[in-house]
Design a protein around this motif. Structure first.
Motif, PDB file in Angstrom:
ATOM      1  N   LYS A  44       1.082  -1.225  -0.172  1.00 29.69           N
ATOM      2  CA  LYS A  44      -0.043  -0.038   0.028  1.00 29.69           C
ATOM      3  C   LYS A  44       0.983   1.209  -0.069  1.00 29.69           C
ATOM      4  O   LYS A  44       1.593   1.335   0.937  1.00 29.69           O
ATOM      5  N   LYS A  88      -6.371   6.178   8.441  1.00 31.54           N
ATOM      6  CA  LYS A  88      -7.386   5.036   7.936  1.00 31.54           C
ATOM      7  C   LYS A  88      -6.076   3.982   7.137  1.00 31.54           C
ATOM      8  O   LYS A  88      -5.298   4.965   6.208  1.00 31.54           O
ATOM      9  N   GLY A  90      -6.671   1.709   3.989  1.00 33.05           N
ATOM     10  CA  GLY A  90      -7.574   1.411   2.646  1.00 33.05           C
ATOM     11  C   GLY A  90      -7.435   0.660   1.924  1.00 33.05           C
ATOM     12  O   GLY A  90      -6.539  -0.269   2.072  1.00 33.05           O
ATOM     13  N   GLU A  91      -8.295   0.147   0.760  1.00 27.63           N
ATOM     14  CA  GLU A  91      -7.970  -1.439  -0.052  1.00 27.63           C
ATOM     15  C   GLU A  91      -6.491  -0.581  -0.621  1.00 27.63           C
ATOM     16  O   GLU A  91      -5.731  -1.500  -1.015  1.00 27.63           O
ATOM     17  N   ASP A  92      -6.209   0.416  -0.834  1.00 25.49           N
ATOM     18  CA  ASP A  92      -4.336   0.543  -1.560  1.00 25.49           C
ATOM     19  C   ASP A  92      -3.733   1.469  -1.337  1.00 25.49           C
ATOM     20  O   ASP A  92      -2.460   1.925  -1.395  1.00 25.49           O
ATOM     21  N   ILE A 116      -2.749   3.634   2.521  1.00 26.83           N
ATOM     22  CA  ILE A 116      -2.915   4.101   4.032  1.00 26.83           C
ATOM     23  C   ILE A 116      -2.292   5.642   4.143  1.00 26.83           C
ATOM     24  O   ILE A 116      -1.617   5.937   4.099  1.00 26.83           O
TER      25      ILE A 116
END
Length: 76
Positions: free
Chosen positions: A9, A64, A66-68, A70
């Motif tokens: 990420k 946060k 996330g999927e891809d 930080i």
């Protein structure tokens, strides 16, 4: 989640929206909980701020995951 999942990420600073680097390691506290991420600065930041090529992002600075990306709140 595995360390390899985190390492893929991008680490983005919410202060300016810029990528700050890549995760190269994690630090655990005495209980085995994640204390901080060790981030290697990207080449641009290394040239602007010479010295250490890595810094720590405390768990409390992570806003946060996330999927891809930080999202972190750090002052570099």
């Amino acid at each position: 989640m595995h360390l390899s999942d985190l390492q893929s990420k991008d680490i983005i600073n919410i202060k300016d929206g810029k990528k700050v680097g890549n995760i190269i390691d994690v630090i655990l506290d005495a209980s085995g909980n994640l204390d901080s991420l060790v981030v290697q600065k990207n080449k641009l930041l290394s040239s602007i701020f010479p010295g250490k090529d890595e810094f720590k992002v405390k768990w409390s600075q992570i806003k946060k995951i996330g999927e891809d990306v930080i999202l972190v709140d750090v002052a570099i």
